[in-house]
Design an enzyme around this catalytic site. Structure first.
Site, PDB file in Angstrom:
ATOM      1  N   SER A  10       3.505 -48.923  92.140  1.00 37.31           N
ATOM      2  CA  SER A  10       2.371 -48.616  91.269  1.00 37.31           C
ATOM      3  C   SER A  10       2.441 -47.144  90.886  1.00 37.31           C
ATOM      4  O   SER A  10       2.807 -46.292  91.709  1.00 37.31           O
ATOM      5  CB  SER A  10       1.061 -48.964  91.970  1.00 37.31           C
ATOM      6  OG  SER A  10       1.151 -48.749  93.355  1.00 37.31           O
ATOM      7  N   ASP A  26      -5.453 -52.627  95.835  1.00 35.95           N
ATOM      8  CA  ASP A  26      -4.052 -52.391  95.447  1.00 35.95           C
ATOM      9  C   ASP A  26      -3.145 -53.521  95.941  1.00 35.95           C
ATOM     10  O   ASP A  26      -1.931 -53.410  95.864  1.00 35.95           O
ATOM     11  CB  ASP A  26      -3.572 -51.039  96.007  1.00 35.95           C
ATOM     12  CG  ASP A  26      -2.227 -50.618  95.411  1.00 35.95           C
ATOM     13  OD1 ASP A  26      -1.926 -51.031  94.263  1.00 35.95           O
ATOM     14  OD2 ASP A  26      -1.460 -49.924  96.096  1.00 35.95           O
ATOM     15  N   GLN A  62      -4.441 -50.679  86.777  1.00 37.20           N
ATOM     16  CA  GLN A  62      -3.266 -50.095  87.412  1.00 37.20           C
ATOM     17  C   GLN A  62      -2.057 -50.272  86.504  1.00 37.20           C
ATOM     18  O   GLN A  62      -1.841 -51.330  85.938  1.00 37.20           O
ATOM     19  CB  GLN A  62      -2.981 -50.786  88.742  1.00 37.20           C
ATOM     20  CG  GLN A  62      -1.750 -50.238  89.420  1.00 37.20           C
ATOM     21  CD  GLN A  62      -1.577 -50.754  90.842  1.00 37.20           C
ATOM     22  OE1 GLN A  62      -0.967 -51.788  91.049  1.00 37.20           O
ATOM     23  NE2 GLN A  62      -2.115 -50.033  91.799  1.00 37.20           N
TER      24      GLN A  62
HETATM   25  C1  LIG Z   1       7.761 -58.626  98.373  1.00 38.35           C
HETATM   26  C2  LIG Z   1       6.487 -57.954  98.628  1.00 38.35           C
HETATM   27  C3  LIG Z   1       6.496 -56.613  98.066  1.00 38.35           C
HETATM   28  C4  LIG Z   1       5.175 -55.968  98.370  1.00 38.35           C
HETATM   29  C5  LIG Z   1       4.956 -54.886  97.412  1.00 38.35           C
HETATM   30  C6  LIG Z   1       3.562 -54.404  97.575  1.00 38.35           C
HETATM   31  C7  LIG Z   1       3.305 -53.508  96.454  1.00 38.35           C
HETATM   32  C8  LIG Z   1       2.157 -52.696  96.789  1.00 38.35           C
HETATM   33  C9  LIG Z   1       1.997 -51.694  95.718  1.00 38.35           C
HETATM   34  C10 LIG Z   1       2.257 -50.379  96.299  1.00 38.35           C
HETATM   35  O1  LIG Z   1       1.656 -50.067  97.264  1.00 38.35           O
HETATM   36  S1  LIG Z   1       3.408 -49.278  95.582  1.00 38.35           S
HETATM   37  C11 LIG Z   1       3.136 -47.789  96.465  1.00 38.35           C
HETATM   38  C12 LIG Z   1       2.421 -46.761  95.658  1.00 38.35           C
HETATM   39  N1  LIG Z   1       3.268 -46.219  94.642  1.00 38.35           N
HETATM   40  C13 LIG Z   1       4.266 -45.352  94.935  1.00 38.35           C
HETATM   41  O2  LIG Z   1       4.514 -44.995  96.072  1.00 38.35           O
HETATM   42  C14 LIG Z   1       5.034 -44.750  93.776  1.00 38.35           C
HETATM   43  C15 LIG Z   1       5.242 -43.265  93.991  1.00 38.35           C
HETATM   44  N2  LIG Z   1       5.942 -42.657  92.845  1.00 38.35           N
HETATM   45  C16 LIG Z   1       7.295 -42.643  92.787  1.00 38.35           C
HETATM   46  O3  LIG Z   1       7.987 -43.134  93.678  1.00 38.35           O
HETATM   47  C17 LIG Z   1       7.893 -41.960  91.606  1.00 38.35           C
HETATM   48  O4  LIG Z   1       6.943 -41.236  90.906  1.00 38.35           O
HETATM   49  C18 LIG Z   1       8.580 -42.938  90.629  1.00 38.35           C
HETATM   50  C19 LIG Z   1       9.629 -43.762  91.338  1.00 38.35           C
HETATM   51  C20 LIG Z   1       7.559 -43.868  90.023  1.00 38.35           C
HETATM   52  C21 LIG Z   1       9.213 -42.140  89.531  1.00 38.35           C
HETATM   53  O5  LIG Z   1      10.065 -41.149  90.054  1.00 38.35           O
HETATM   54  P1  LIG Z   1      11.340 -40.625  89.246  1.00 38.35           P
HETATM   55  O6  LIG Z   1      10.972 -40.310  87.851  1.00 38.35           O
HETATM   56  O7  LIG Z   1      11.956 -39.563  90.077  1.00 38.35           O
HETATM   57  O8  LIG Z   1      12.230 -41.943  89.197  1.00 38.35           O
HETATM   58  P2  LIG Z   1      13.706 -42.218  89.620  1.00 38.35           P
HETATM   59  O9  LIG Z   1      14.211 -43.227  88.661  1.00 38.35           O
HETATM   60  O10 LIG Z   1      14.499 -40.965  89.755  1.00 38.35           O
HETATM   61  O11 LIG Z   1      13.593 -42.898  91.072  1.00 38.35           O
HETATM   62  C22 LIG Z   1      12.957 -42.326  92.191  1.00 38.35           C
HETATM   63  C23 LIG Z   1      13.226 -43.221  93.384  1.00 38.35           C
HETATM   64  O12 LIG Z   1      12.867 -44.587  93.083  1.00 38.35           O
HETATM   65  C24 LIG Z   1      14.026 -45.432  93.211  1.00 38.35           C
HETATM   66  N3  LIG Z   1      14.145 -46.337  92.064  1.00 38.35           N
HETATM   67  C25 LIG Z   1      13.780 -46.098  90.805  1.00 38.35           C
HETATM   68  N4  LIG Z   1      14.090 -47.160  90.033  1.00 38.35           N
HETATM   69  C26 LIG Z   1      14.668 -48.080  90.835  1.00 38.35           C
HETATM   70  C27 LIG Z   1      15.208 -49.391  90.641  1.00 38.35           C
HETATM   71  N5  LIG Z   1      15.238 -49.962  89.445  1.00 38.35           N
HETATM   72  N6  LIG Z   1      15.703 -50.044  91.709  1.00 38.35           N
HETATM   73  C28 LIG Z   1      15.709 -49.478  92.919  1.00 38.35           C
HETATM   74  N7  LIG Z   1      15.195 -48.240  93.175  1.00 38.35           N
HETATM   75  C29 LIG Z   1      14.693 -47.550  92.142  1.00 38.35           C
HETATM   76  C30 LIG Z   1      15.199 -44.518  93.134  1.00 38.35           C
HETATM   77  O13 LIG Z   1      16.289 -45.071  93.858  1.00 38.35           O
HETATM   78  C31 LIG Z   1      14.704 -43.251  93.742  1.00 38.35           C
HETATM   79  O14 LIG Z   1      14.834 -43.339  95.158  1.00 38.35           O
HETATM   80  P3  LIG Z   1      15.293 -42.063  95.994  1.00 38.35           P
HETATM   81  O15 LIG Z   1      14.249 -41.020  95.761  1.00 38.35           O
HETATM   82  O16 LIG Z   1      15.334 -42.562  97.414  1.00 38.35           O
HETATM   83  O17 LIG Z   1      16.640 -41.700  95.438  1.00 38.35           O
END
Ligand SMILES: CCCCCCCCCC(=O)SCCNC(=O)CCNC(=O)[C@H](O)C(C)(C)COP(=O)(O)OP(=O)(O)OC[C@H]1O[C@@H](n2cnc3c(N)ncnc32)[C@H](O)[C@@H]1OP(=O)(O)O
EC number: 3.1.2.2
Length: 349
Positions: free
Chosen positions: A282, A259, A333
């Site tokens: 993801s 991942d 993914q």
């Molecule tokens: C620079 C290096 C960066 C390193 C990144 C490494 C990446 C590694 C990859 C990973 O490990 S990701 C981790 C595994 N995946 C997850 O944890 C996703 C879990 N699933 C979810 O969070 C939700 O199912 C999902 C956001 C996908 C959909 O949920 P919703 O349909 O409720 O979406 P919604 O638009 O209402 O947003 C939910 C949250 O996401 C945030 N969000 C969504 N779109 C956003 C956006 N465009 N900008 C900022 N925040 C955003 C939003 O603010 C909100 O935060 P809060 O719950 O705190 O209010």
């Protein structure tokens, strides 16, 4: 090396589970977020769910595929509880479903299929996708470079950092740059990236690089204290599963690495700099295991991006054992990744 840097590569500790019952487990340590990210690393959830399920299957069953969904962002300040549900115990296959909870809410689920270790007697058709030129090769230093030195030159050097800071807030805090470098230098995974990894102006539909796991993971099937169990009692369920005593830990370690630097590579396919996203998570993660992944050897992977549309991006990876050139795993993914307008990113970078 300081204790905190050594801890970065201690995969056994990062993933350690405490049994609460024969089918439920709690994490011993808090589930950290990757550098630059708020939620728990997805690889931790995928690999811990696999580890939890391994505690419920006999030693002679090996993971064959895993399908999972990230339901809610993991809270790095709270421990996780994993519940393993037995869906079916067959003679050849075992189906498990794992549910991960935080604050009594479901955050992640995976379904895992295990297959019994077969005798070699019946094997009617064989085919392995292979890369013959790969066999026994080390990453060529003309093409690939160790990730921390590449990152320091191409991203965090004073000349480059201002460009990255223009496209992403996370690079405005220059003090945190050392965390990225430490993660590359001392983390669980060691990478050899192509020299244009962080920003490629080249049109391409494929990205390749090398990765391996730093901490030692045994490939001896009957290693450790429980050796007699493997040979004499393959139907037993093990009490402890560690990188030193169970070769199946290679699957766990592979799930962890699979991942990382997957979804993050999307900009490479769009001739944009890595890390230029506004939001990235993801949504799901699928692994097909084709053989025991020897995670301490260089793994060569090819990533493609068959579709990006409406902020949903599909990435697929094919992973090859560099000793044999044979395919070891396939990973898919889908991610929800939000970028600004392409012309704005280009104008800033
Ligand atoms: C620079 C290096 C960066 C390193 C990144 C490494 C990446 C590694 C990859 C990973 O490990 S990701 C981790 C595994 N995946 C997850 O944890 C996703 C879990 N699933 C979810 O969070 C939700 O199912 C999902 C956001 C996908 C959909 O949920 P919703 O349909 O409720 O979406 P919604 O638009 O209402 O947003 C939910 C949250 O996401 C945030 N969000 C969504 N779109 C956003 C956006 N465009 N900008 C900022 N925040 C955003 C939003 O603010 C909100 O935060 P809060 O719950 O705190 O209010």
């Amino acid at each position: 090396m300081s204790a905190s840097k050594m801890a970065l590569s201690n995969l056994e500790k990062i993933l350690e589970l405490i049994p609460l019952s024969p089918t439920s487990f709690a994490t011993r340590y808090l589930p950290a977020a990757p550098v630059g990210s708020k939620g728990t690393f997805g690889g931790t959830l995928v690999s811990q769910s696999l580890l939890a399920s391994l505690y419920t299957v006999p030693l002679n069953f090996f993971p064959t595929s895993l399908h999972s969904y990230f339901i809610k962002g993991g809270d790095p300040r709270a421990k996780i509880t994993y519940h393993v549900q037995n869906l079916r115990n067959g003679r050849n296959f075992i189906h498990k479903q794992v549910s991960a909870y935080q604050h009594d809410k479901l955050i992640f689920t995976s379904m895992i299929l295990f297959a019994v270790k077969r005798s070699k007697e019946h094997d009617s058709l064989q085919h392995w996708e292979s890369i013959p030129g790969l066999q026994g090769k080390q990453p060529d230093s003309h093409q690939y470079e160790e990730a921390s030195s590449l990152f320091q030159r191409e991203v965090s050097s004073p000349q480059k950092l201002s460009q990255y800071a223009a496209v992403s807030d996370r690079f405005q805090d220059t003090a945190s740059m050392s965390k990225y470098v430490d993660a590359f230098q001392y983390g669980v995974m060691e990478y050899q990236f192509p020299k244009d990894m962080f920003y490629s102006a080249r049109h391409t539909d494929e990205l390749d690089y090398f990765v391996k796991v730093r901490p030692h993971v045994t490939t001896v099937e009957h290693a450790g204290d429980e050796s007699s169990l493997h040979t004499h009692h393959p139907h037993r369920i093990p009490k402890t599963i560690t990188p030193e005593n169970d070769a199946r830990y290679n699957y766990v370690a592979f799930a962890y690495l699979s991942d990382s630097y997957l979804l993050l590579t999307i900009p490479y396919f769009h001739k944009l700099p890595l890390y230029c996203h506004n939001f990235s998570v993801s949504l799901d993660h699928t692994i097909y295991f084709h053989q025991l992944p020897h995670v301490n050897n260089w793994i060569y992977l090819k990533i493609s991006n068959p579709r990006s549309h409406w902020d949903k991006h599909l990435v697929q990876g094919e992973y090859f054992d560099s000793q044999t050139g044979r395919i070891m795993a396939s990973v898919s993914q889908e991610g929800y990744v939000v970028y600004g307008a392409e012309q704005d990113i280009r104008a800033k970078f």
